[in-house]
Design an enzyme around this catalytic site. Structure first.
Site, PDB file in Angstrom:
ATOM      1  N   LYS A 266       0.945  -1.340  -0.340  1.00 33.32           N
ATOM      2  CA  LYS A 266      -0.025  -0.193  -0.189  1.00 33.32           C
ATOM      3  C   LYS A 266       0.895   1.283   0.049  1.00 33.32           C
ATOM      4  CE  LYS A 266      -3.179   2.833   3.122  1.00 33.32           C
ATOM      5  NZ  LYS A 266      -4.061   3.050   3.851  1.00 33.32           N
ATOM      6  N   ASP A 271      -2.298  10.404   3.964  1.00 32.96           N
ATOM      7  CA  ASP A 271      -3.917   9.952   4.011  1.00 32.96           C
ATOM      8  C   ASP A 271      -4.642  10.711   5.111  1.00 32.96           C
ATOM      9  OD1 ASP A 271      -6.332   8.556   4.131  1.00 32.96           O
ATOM     10  OD2 ASP A 271      -5.511   6.728   5.392  1.00 32.96           O
ATOM     11  N   LYS A 278     -10.249  13.227   8.543  1.00 31.69           N
ATOM     12  CA  LYS A 278      -9.166  13.313  10.139  1.00 31.69           C
ATOM     13  C   LYS A 278      -9.301  13.751  10.542  1.00 31.69           C
ATOM     14  CE  LYS A 278      -6.217   8.596   8.669  1.00 31.69           C
ATOM     15  NZ  LYS A 278      -7.228   7.504   8.697  1.00 31.69           N
ATOM     16  N   ASP A 289       1.502   6.192   5.218  1.00 31.40           N
ATOM     17  CA  ASP A 289       0.672   5.413   4.821  1.00 31.40           C
ATOM     18  C   ASP A 289       0.774   4.770   3.823  1.00 31.40           C
ATOM     19  OD1 ASP A 289      -1.476   4.342   5.423  1.00 31.40           O
ATOM     20  OD2 ASP A 289      -3.186   5.807   4.045  1.00 31.40           O
ATOM     21  N   ASP A 348     -11.965   6.919   3.865  1.00 31.74           N
ATOM     22  CA  ASP A 348     -11.134   6.947   4.251  1.00 31.74           C
ATOM     23  C   ASP A 348     -10.388   5.651   4.229  1.00 31.74           C
ATOM     24  OD1 ASP A 348      -8.480   7.441   5.879  1.00 31.74           O
ATOM     25  OD2 ASP A 348      -9.949   8.011   8.126  1.00 31.74           O
ATOM     26  N   ARG A 352      -7.373  -0.151   1.265  1.00 34.57           N
ATOM     27  CA  ARG A 352      -8.065  -1.771   0.116  1.00 34.57           C
ATOM     28  C   ARG A 352      -8.873  -1.318  -0.844  1.00 34.57           C
ATOM     29  NH1 ARG A 352     -12.084  -2.334   5.460  1.00 34.57           N
ATOM     30  NH2 ARG A 352     -10.853  -0.630   6.305  1.00 34.57           N
TER      31      ARG A 352
END
Ligand code: BES
Ligand code: MN
Ligand code: ZN
Length: 495
Positions: A266, A271, A278, A289, A348, A352
């Protein structure tokens, strides 16, 4: 740092500092006993006088011992010898380095290679020591006007018995290569997100490929990603001014006919959460991230240094997750490379999304196994803390070999269940699946999401949200994990 391994007894070795150990019973290691008697009991005199108690990490520097070629002896306390755990060893090496770094010396000899870490053999003990020594010298000061003082220490010699020469040499070679991969991973994780964006990671991969003919790198840009139908990866990137990249690294250490091992990372270079923004506090830390991608790059660096005779593919799914007028909204539905549609309920949960397209892409390599590595869920930190990576997978053998690699490399993981019962949490009334599974078992439902895209090969997922980074405080920064685990997995395959 250069490591040398010399099968010899230490009294004749010319060095600036000879390091010997003493335990809490005030017993010296075998080389220490030898030198003590050669020097007419000069060391025992200090022990009797109470100058050192042998407590873990305690040190005592002794000068000009008689009948010894070394300029100094550094006594290092190891505490209760039978209880010397990995963790205690790390503390021990940190204490040792703190002394060695502050001496104006260029070399040292370790006389304690018969030291055994609890449940570890000569090879594994020496390797952890070598890895900790090399990793302990890591500094990240490229953005500081005032640099950390240069460390003079350049050479550490492991003095060992003839019988152990082979094992200790391998240990040093492997420990050094792993630490060098970790340093690369740490640099990338610590790099600020205005510099470390997807194109930067692509550049780093290309740079690495220049050092070896066995590694080639291909970088897929937006146009190619569109043509491939990477709708999920592109959706994450669409809120950012930074274009996404899928970076494909191909290491050919063996015959083309050998199926490769595939590592997928990833690579979210920042992020923010996107429209599902966030909270501000600590948001700077979301520059790490891309820790999954960084650990795949680091593992490739180790792989190149070890020159392993296997084939390995690395795929880095890189994007920046930002809010903007062009960003995806909660409720958007996108079509992934696999054809499955995803309702993005929370922007967020972007990791995935970038990973699912990479996991579909790697089918073309006919992999022996696929391991994806990701700072995927905050829930994993709640479940396992910062010492243990989360592990899930669809193949018990692969999971077992990763658990074992983690143990061997002192970079542990623990399995979380991917029971079918969790899958329904991803049901969506509007698309094939939703990208979140509600508040319960957040790490597992993230794993379930990925499992929908990995049915065609043995697959495992490492959630490194807790282990790749130390948050806040003086030690804040990237850890270099899970490079040791991944490198061990590959070392084991190369056997
Ligand atoms: N990158 C984060 C996970 C994370 C959080 C890593 C904290 C390290 C420290 C990931 O993209 C994320 O935001 N996950 C969400 C998922 C949720 C929206 C289902 C999370 O963990 O809160
Ligand atoms: Mn996120
Ligand atoms: Zn993320």
């Amino acid at each position: 740092m250069d490591f040398l391994v010399k099968p010899s007894s230490v009294e004749t070795l010319k060095t600036s500092a000879l390091v010997l150990t003493v335990n809490e019973q005030l017993q010296l290691d075998s080389q220490g006993q030898l030198i003590d008697s050669l020097s007419g009991g000069a060391i025992s005199a200090h022990l009797k006088a109470g100058d050192i108690q042998g407590k873990l990490g305690q040190t005592l520097l002794l000068h000009s011992l008689p009948n010894l070629s070394a300029q100094r002896v550094l006594l290092l306390g190891i505490g209760k010898e039978a209880e010397l755990s990995d963790r205690a060893t790390r503390k021990l090496i940190t204490a040792l380095l703190n002394v060695l770094k502050n001496l104006s010396i260029k070399d040292a000899v370790l006389g304690f290679t018969d030291l055994r870490i609890k449940n570890r053999d000569a090879y594994a003990s020496a390797r952890l020591v070598a890895e900790c020594l090399a990793d302990g010298l890591y500094v990240f000061d490229q953005f500081k006007t005032e640099k950390a003082p240069a460390v003079l220490l350049k050479k550490i010699t492991f003095a060992c018995s003839k019988e152990q020469h082979k094992q200790v040499s391998a240990a040093c070679e492997h420990g050094k290569a792993i630490a060098s991969g970790m340093a690369f991973t740490r640099d990338l994780g610590n790099m600020p997100p205005n510099i470390c964006h997807p194109r930067y990671l692509a550049e780093q991969a290309k740079q690495l490929a220049k050092s070896s003919k066995k590694l080639s790198v291909e970088v897929l840009e937006e146009k190619e990603l569109k043509a491939l139908g990477a709708g999920a990866l592109l959706a994450v990137a669409q809120g950012s001014d930074q274009p996404p990249r899928m970076i494909v690294m191909n290491y050919q250490g063996s015959d083309k006919s050998q199926q490769p091992y595939v590592l997928v990372g990833k690579g979210i270079t920042f992020d923010s959460g996107g429209i599902s923004l966030k909270p501000g506090l600590g948001m700077d830390e979301m520059k790490y991230d891309m820790g999954g991608a960084a650990s795949v790059l680091g593992t490739f660096k180790t792989l190149l240094e070890l020159n392993l005779p296997i084939n390995v593919i690395g795929v880095l799914a890189c994007a920046e997750n930002m809010p903007s007028g062009g960003a995806t909204r909660p409720g958007d539905i996108v079509t992934t490379m696999s054809g499955l549609t995803v309702e993005i309920l929370n922007t967020d949960a972007e990791g995935r999304l970038v990973l699912c397209d990479a996991l579909t892409y790697v089918k073309r390599f006919n992999p022996q196994s696929v391991i994806n590595v990701a700072t995927l869920t905050g829930a994993c930190i709640v479940a396992l803390g910062s010492n243990t990576s989360g592990l899930m997978g669809n193949n018990p053998e692969l999971v077992a070999s990763l658990l074992s690699a983690g143990q061997q490399a002192s970079d542990v993981a623990w399995e979380l269940p991917l029971f079918d019962d969790y899958q329904e949490q991803l049901d969506s009334p509007f698309a094939d699946i939703a990208n979140i599974g509600g508040p319960k078992a957040g790490s597992i439902t993230a794993g379930c999401f990925l499992s929908r895209f990995t049915k065609d090969y043995p697959w495992a997922h490492l959630d490194i949200a807790g282990t790749a980074w130390i948050s806040g405080g003086k030690e804040k920064g990237a850890t270099g994990r899970p490079v040791p685990l991944l490198s061990q997995y590959l070392l084991d395959r190369a056997q």
